[in-house]
Design an enzyme around this catalytic site. Sequence first.
Site, short mmCIF file in Angstrom:
data_model
loop_
_atom_site.label_atom_id
_atom_site.label_comp_id
_atom_site.label_asym_id
_atom_site.label_seq_id
_atom_site.Cartn_x
_atom_site.Cartn_y
_atom_site.Cartn_z
N GLY A 49 0.80 -1.21 0.00
CA GLY A 49 0.00 0.00 0.00
C GLY A 49 0.84 1.27 0.00
O GLY A 49 0.37 2.33 -0.42
N SER A 50 2.07 1.18 0.47
CA SER A 50 2.98 2.33 0.40
C SER A 50 3.68 2.37 -0.95
O SER A 50 3.85 3.43 -1.55
CB SER A 50 4.02 2.25 1.52
OG SER A 50 3.41 2.31 2.78
N SER B 138 6.88 4.19 3.94
CA SER B 138 6.33 3.05 4.68
C SER B 138 5.31 3.60 5.67
O SER B 138 5.68 4.30 6.61
CB SER B 138 7.44 2.30 5.43
OG SER B 138 6.84 1.36 6.31
N SER C 241 3.64 2.20 8.07
CA SER C 241 3.91 1.82 9.47
C SER C 241 5.30 2.24 9.90
O SER C 241 5.56 2.44 11.09
CB SER C 241 3.81 0.30 9.62
OG SER C 241 4.80 -0.32 8.81
N THR D 238 8.51 -1.69 7.83
CA THR D 238 8.65 -2.65 6.74
C THR D 238 10.14 -2.83 6.43
O THR D 238 10.83 -1.86 6.05
CB THR D 238 7.86 -2.18 5.51
OG1 THR D 238 6.49 -2.11 5.91
CG2 THR D 238 8.00 -3.11 4.33
N GLU E 291 -5.91 -7.81 -0.66
CA GLU E 291 -5.83 -7.50 0.77
C GLU E 291 -7.21 -7.26 1.39
O GLU E 291 -7.43 -7.62 2.54
CB GLU E 291 -4.91 -6.29 0.99
CG GLU E 291 -3.47 -6.59 0.57
CD GLU E 291 -2.51 -5.43 0.78
OE1 GLU E 291 -2.95 -4.34 1.20
OE2 GLU E 291 -1.31 -5.61 0.49
N LYS F 141 5.88 -10.26 7.85
CA LYS F 141 6.64 -9.07 8.25
C LYS F 141 7.25 -9.24 9.63
O LYS F 141 8.38 -8.82 9.87
CB LYS F 141 5.73 -7.84 8.20
CG LYS F 141 5.42 -7.46 6.76
CD LYS F 141 4.42 -6.36 6.66
CE LYS F 141 5.01 -5.02 7.00
NZ LYS F 141 4.13 -3.92 6.54
C1 F6R Z 1 -1.74 -3.33 4.54
C2 F6R Z 1 -1.11 -2.91 3.31
C3 F6R Z 1 0.20 -3.54 2.97
C4 F6R Z 1 1.34 -2.67 3.49
C5 F6R Z 1 2.69 -3.32 3.22
C6 F6R Z 1 3.82 -2.40 3.58
O1 F6R Z 1 -2.82 -2.45 4.77
O2 F6R Z 1 -1.64 -2.09 2.63
O3 F6R Z 1 0.29 -3.69 1.58
O4 F6R Z 1 1.28 -1.41 2.87
O5 F6R Z 1 2.79 -4.48 3.99
O6 F6R Z 1 3.65 -1.90 4.86
P1 F6R Z 1 3.87 -0.37 5.13
O7 F6R Z 1 2.95 0.34 4.21
O8 F6R Z 1 3.52 -0.15 6.57
O9 F6R Z 1 5.30 -0.12 4.83
#
Ligand code: F6R
Length: 327
Positions: free
Chosen positions: A48-49, A90, A92, A95, A218, A323
């Site tokens: 998602g990022s 990212s 969160s 990642t 997802e 993760k």
């Molecule tokens: C979960 C999602 C995932 C995350 C991916 C990367 O909602 O969209 O595709 O985006 O696991 O995590 P982040 O975005 O936190 O780096």
Amino acid sequence: DYPRWPSLARESILNVPMDLRSIRLSIDGKVIDYSGDIDSVIITGMGGSGVVGDIINDLCLFWDCRVPIIVSKNMRLPRRLSRPLVIAISYSGNTAETIMSANEALARGYPVIGITTGGRLSTALSAKGVPVILTPKASAPRYGLPALLYPALIILERFSVVSVTNELESGISGIENALKHVDDAVNLARQLVNSVPVVWVTESRRGVGIRFKNDLNENAKYYSVVSVVPEGAHNDIAAVITKQNGLKHVAIMGPNDYEGRYEEVLIDVISSFGAKPIIVKLEGKMPLELEMYGATYLGITTLALAELLGVEPVSTEPIDRLKNLLN
Ligand code: F6R
């Protein structure tokens, strides 16, 4: 979160520092100067990022951006480049791939900017003086798309890659327009039940196609593939005649430019071999408006599909488990 997307977009850009270009760091003996000219932009991130990079790559095809955009979804940077700017995204901040890529970029002496809600990426970059744009939260990374995309667009403007100021509101119009089409999205979801969606997009809408596929995976826990034309019309198209059970072709169409016409021809051809493609027309005029319309409309479609399937849309346990093991 979708009704909040306009405000998420607007809020997120308030946190982009004005003085990004005046930053000068010394990390492990290497001077990293943010005022120098850049010859490419690497956008690194996952899921998602990471899709922010795909969307910006689409936009830059229309906006004629001054330097190439390189989308990296990996734990390594793509290759040695001379003067790239690296945007590490990212949601969160936890990642592993994105943190490793940001560290590699700094080790190579590239200017890096983080976009995140916090986590280890924020801590690690801030400790070194690397600029981090803290962005507002949503229910999960993918539901925060505008809060990740809009700051990245402002960064491109600050580094004179492209001027975006007059475009930003059009993206919000695209979101608002899609929110008026929830019934159509539910209808589209109904047509996808009991199928494997094959998402056809042109190169310039790759980001919308990837976003749709990721959201199908997802949100609806649904398998899907993306076929990008013209290349997909030189290989994937040959598989249409096998009439594999359960494939449902979805063609995402932009306006009727050359690429739009290419997709029309493609639809004619696959139909003549027995496929019954569903056509999704992206609404709007401006490039960002069309991308945001697509991301919103198709995202809502996948939530509707989750509901039809009785699937809980927010949690993504297999991703979380992977993760956690990587961290
Ligand atoms: C979960 C999602 C995932 C995350 C991916 C990367 O909602 O969209 O595709 O985006 O696991 O995590 P982040 O975005 O936190 O780096």
